[in-house]
Design a protein around this motif. Structure first.
Motif, PDB file in Angstrom:
ATOM      1  N   LEU A   1       2.708 -10.364   6.191  1.00  0.00           N
ATOM      2  CA  LEU A   1       3.572 -10.381   7.371  1.00  0.00           C
ATOM      3  C   LEU A   1       3.731 -11.816   7.843  1.00  0.00           C
ATOM      4  CD1 LEU A   1       2.068  -7.311   9.259  1.00  0.00           C
ATOM      5  CD2 LEU A   1       4.407  -7.447   8.356  1.00  0.00           C
TER       6      LEU A   1
ATOM      7  N   ALA B   1       0.897  -7.772   0.046  1.00  0.00           N
ATOM      8  CA  ALA B   1       1.828  -7.566   1.156  1.00  0.00           C
ATOM      9  C   ALA B   1       1.439  -8.535   2.253  1.00  0.00           C
ATOM     10  CB  ALA B   1       1.783  -6.128   1.661  1.00  0.00           C
TER      11      ALA B   1
ATOM     12  N   VAL C   1       8.762  -5.007  12.617  1.00  0.00           N
ATOM     13  CA  VAL C   1       9.211  -5.433  11.291  1.00  0.00           C
ATOM     14  C   VAL C   1      10.737  -5.363  11.270  1.00  0.00           C
ATOM     15  CG1 VAL C   1       9.191  -4.939   8.818  1.00  0.00           C
ATOM     16  CG2 VAL C   1       7.106  -4.638  10.173  1.00  0.00           C
TER      17      VAL C   1
ATOM     18  N   ALA D   1      -0.626  -3.173   5.608  1.00  0.00           N
ATOM     19  CA  ALA D   1      -0.230  -4.367   6.354  1.00  0.00           C
ATOM     20  C   ALA D   1       0.219  -4.015   7.765  1.00  0.00           C
ATOM     21  CB  ALA D   1       0.886  -5.102   5.610  1.00  0.00           C
ATOM     22  N   VAL D   2       1.011  -2.970   7.887  1.00  0.00           N
ATOM     23  CA  VAL D   2       1.526  -2.590   9.207  1.00  0.00           C
ATOM     24  C   VAL D   2       0.422  -1.970  10.055  1.00  0.00           C
ATOM     25  CG1 VAL D   2       3.135  -1.069  10.417  1.00  0.00           C
ATOM     26  CG2 VAL D   2       3.893  -2.347   8.399  1.00  0.00           C
TER      27      VAL D   2
ATOM     28  N   ALA E   1       2.083  -1.889   1.910  1.00  0.00           N
ATOM     29  CA  ALA E   1       2.976  -1.980   3.067  1.00  0.00           C
ATOM     30  C   ALA E   1       2.379  -1.215   4.246  1.00  0.00           C
ATOM     31  CB  ALA E   1       4.353  -1.434   2.704  1.00  0.00           C
TER      32      ALA E   1
ATOM     33  N   SER F   1      -2.773  -4.620  10.674  1.00  0.00           N
ATOM     34  CA  SER F   1      -2.485  -5.894  11.347  1.00  0.00           C
ATOM     35  C   SER F   1      -2.433  -5.763  12.857  1.00  0.00           C
ATOM     36  CB  SER F   1      -1.148  -6.453  10.850  1.00  0.00           C
ATOM     37  OG  SER F   1      -0.079  -5.579  11.217  1.00  0.00           O
TER      38      SER F   1
ATOM     39  N   LEU G   1       8.229  -8.512   6.454  1.00  0.00           N
ATOM     40  CA  LEU G   1       7.244  -7.943   5.539  1.00  0.00           C
ATOM     41  C   LEU G   1       7.600  -8.400   4.127  1.00  0.00           C
ATOM     42  CD1 LEU G   1       4.902  -6.109   4.740  1.00  0.00           C
ATOM     43  CD2 LEU G   1       6.458  -4.150   4.886  1.00  0.00           C
ATOM     44  N   SER G   2       6.722  -9.202   3.544  1.00  0.00           N
ATOM     45  CA  SER G   2       6.964  -9.781   2.232  1.00  0.00           C
ATOM     46  C   SER G   2       6.081  -9.098   1.191  1.00  0.00           C
ATOM     47  CB  SER G   2       6.664 -11.289   2.265  1.00  0.00           C
ATOM     48  OG  SER G   2       6.864 -11.880   1.002  1.00  0.00           O
TER      49      SER G   2
ATOM     50  N   VAL H   1      12.603  -7.148   5.182  1.00  0.00           N
ATOM     51  CA  VAL H   1      11.716  -7.055   4.036  1.00  0.00           C
ATOM     52  C   VAL H   1      12.201  -8.036   2.976  1.00  0.00           C
ATOM     53  CG1 VAL H   1      10.897  -5.534   2.166  1.00  0.00           C
ATOM     54  CG2 VAL H   1      11.113  -4.654   4.503  1.00  0.00           C
TER      55      VAL H   1
ATOM     56  N   TYR I   1       8.714  -9.713  12.739  1.00  0.00           N
ATOM     57  CA  TYR I   1       8.020 -10.046  11.500  1.00  0.00           C
ATOM     58  C   TYR I   1       8.884  -9.722  10.282  1.00  0.00           C
ATOM     59  CZ  TYR I   1       3.819 -10.195  14.405  1.00  0.00           C
ATOM     60  OH  TYR I   1       2.895 -10.494  15.372  1.00  0.00           O
TER      61      TYR I   1
END
Length: 495
Positions: free
Chosen positions: A18, A16, A72, A61-62, A58, A65, A5-6, A75, A3
């Motif tokens: 993915l 955030a 990840v 999201a991790v 962040a 999800s 991470l944006s 980034v 993934y």
């Protein structure tokens, strides 16, 4: 699965996301931040609040999800543009709140005789019309009005940057002070031909180039981060771009003649013109699309200061709506023959007009104009401003005639607005199925560079919905004429 991470740090909040190995968004979370607006109309953000949101999002999201943190692999960072922040090179602490792109406090800087007389040279070098919209005037204002900023400059501790630079400094253990070309070109301090900070422009605005970040390619390696131990190992930050440029890439507008409009708090409208910079006529800007492998690609750009924020105004300040979601259905119920126009010059008129003295007004109301008609006028004002920019593209680059316009952002969920946009353009409007094109575009830049995506496969058959014009040319021209008349009535004498 791997993934990207944006992080998308935008005007109204931070997100955030993915993105998986197919380029699909697997998870998204967001947080708003406070908008500081004073009686002068100055607009500010708290950099430390935004930074705290980035780290919190962040982690969310991790952890929420369900992915493993080690999945990840990269980034990416995209950000609101033109917003300027001054912070300490040694501690990273902001000296004051960030000055938001919407803020017009830099007008006094632009009116200084030594700067105003050089407007043509500023435009020739930077590609941008002299305006408080851009970051240079904001930086100069901070130097003049914030003693801590001036003192830090004298002591060699000052960092002037856009929000990406501030975030990168804090994300990387090495405190990398850097930006990419797409953000640098919107400061009005960047030489569009030399692709470097301009000593001449910095001198005009009183900015020491040593206070500015290193400029890198948009898909460069900006450093590594583990988000303060969230990830089991540091991973590369392999893309950074202004949000409008990231969305252009997310649409796959990688060739001359392809363009897009982003519907957010404001709107950025871009037309890709290739690898040769061409300064357009007054009203449009020349910007970098991005820099990749040391090669710059350029766009013509027009900016609309108020689009989604108009609907927020109807909800929060005027009380015509309970929720932004009511706008489209209510506008669709309005009397079509009502000729009311809203010209949303709340802080002046931006692209094409560059008239900071203009002021907003409803024009053309009749006794039968009601709530639905006022909301329709507000919705149409967004589409009219974007149609203004698209018509300017045609005049500036007739060989690059748009066949359709791509669209993204929160406003694309409004079917009335999207149909009205197609009608006023007289062109198909191709709406991305994914609204988060800024976050996607910068993730794609990082993923391609990391070898996670094949570029051509990634952009093949991305899902979208197309709106086609329902009006004939006579209807379109009549509506456009009403709009131009309304704009002429709110123009200031100096505009």
């Amino acid at each position: 699965m791997k993934y990207i991470l944006s992080i998308d740090q935008s005007t109204s909040g931070t997100k955030a996301m993915l993105f998986d190995e197919q380029g699909e968004m697997a998870y998204r979370c967001s947080r708003p931040h406070k908008q500081w607006i004073d009686r002068h109309g100055y607009v500010e953000h708290d950099g430390e609040e935004i930074l705290a949101n980035v780290f919190a999002l962040a982690r969310e999201a991790v952890e929420q999800s369900g992915i493993a943190p080690e999945e990840v692999v990269g980034v990416a960072v995209t950000n609101q543009r033109e917003t300027g922040i001054a912070f300490d090179r040694e501690t990273g602490k902001p000296f004051c709140r960030a000055v938001v792109w919407q803020c017009s406090r830099g007008e006094e800087v632009c009116q200084r005789p030594g700067i105003a007389k050089e407007a043509a040279a500023i435009r020739r070098i930077s590609g941008l019309p002299l305006s408080p919209y851009f970051t240079a005037a904001k930086f100069a204002w901070l130097l003049a009005h914030e003693p801590a900023v001036k003192r830090a400059g004298e002591e060699g501790r000052l960092c002037f940057g856009t929000m990406d630079s501030f975030l990168l400094w804090h994300l990387t253990p090495s405190h990398r002070f850097a930006t990419d070309g797409s953000n640098a070109c919107r400061t009005q301090l960047f030489d569009m031909n030399r692709l470097a900070w301009s000593g001449e422009l910095c001198g005009l605005f009183g900015i020491n180039p040593a206070w500015l970040p290193q400029v890198l390619d948009s898909d460069a390696r900006f450093g590594e981060t583990d988000f303060c131990g969230l990830l089991p190992r540091p991973v590369p930050i392999h893309a950074c771009a202004g949000d409008s440029h990231a969305s252009l890439f997310g649409h796959g507008c990688r060739h001359p003649g392809e363009g897009k409009a982003s519907y957010g708090t404001g709107s950025s409208v871009m037309l890709h013109i290739g690898s040769v910079p061409r300064l357009p006529e007054q009203g449009l800007s020349l910007s970098l699309a991005w820099m990749r492998d040391g090669q710059a690609e350029y766009v013509l750009e027009g900016n609309v200061n108020y689009s989604g924020s108009i609907i927020d105004w109807l909800v929060k300040e005027v009380g015509l709506l309970q929720s932004p979601k009511e706008a489209g259905p209510l506008a669709a119920s309005a009397r079509e023959e009502d000729a009311t126009c809203l010209v949303p010059a709340f802080s002046g008129l931006g692209s094409l007009y560059n008239d900071p003295g203009a002021r907003a007004a409803f024009v053309g109301m009749s006794r039968s104009t009601g709530r639905a008609e006022l909301v329709k006028a507000a919705e149409e004002s967004v589409a009219q401003q974007i149609a203004d920019v698209a018509e300017a593209f045609l005049q500036a680059a007739p060989a690059l005639r748009l066949r359709f316009l791509s669209a993204d952002g929160g406003g694309t969920g409004d079917s009335f607005l999207m149909q009205r946009q197609s009608d006023l353009l007289g062109l198909p409007l191709r709406v991305s199925a994914l609204q988060e094109l800024s976050g996607a575009g910068v993730a794609y830049l990082a993923g391609i560079r990391l070898g996670l995506y094949d570029e051509e496969t990634l952009f093949a058959n991305r899902p979208s919905k197309t709106f086609t014009p329902l009006w004939d040319e006579a209807q379109r021209q009549s509506k456009r004429a009403q709009w131009r008349e309304a704009v002429s009535r709110v123009r200031s004498h100096q505009g």
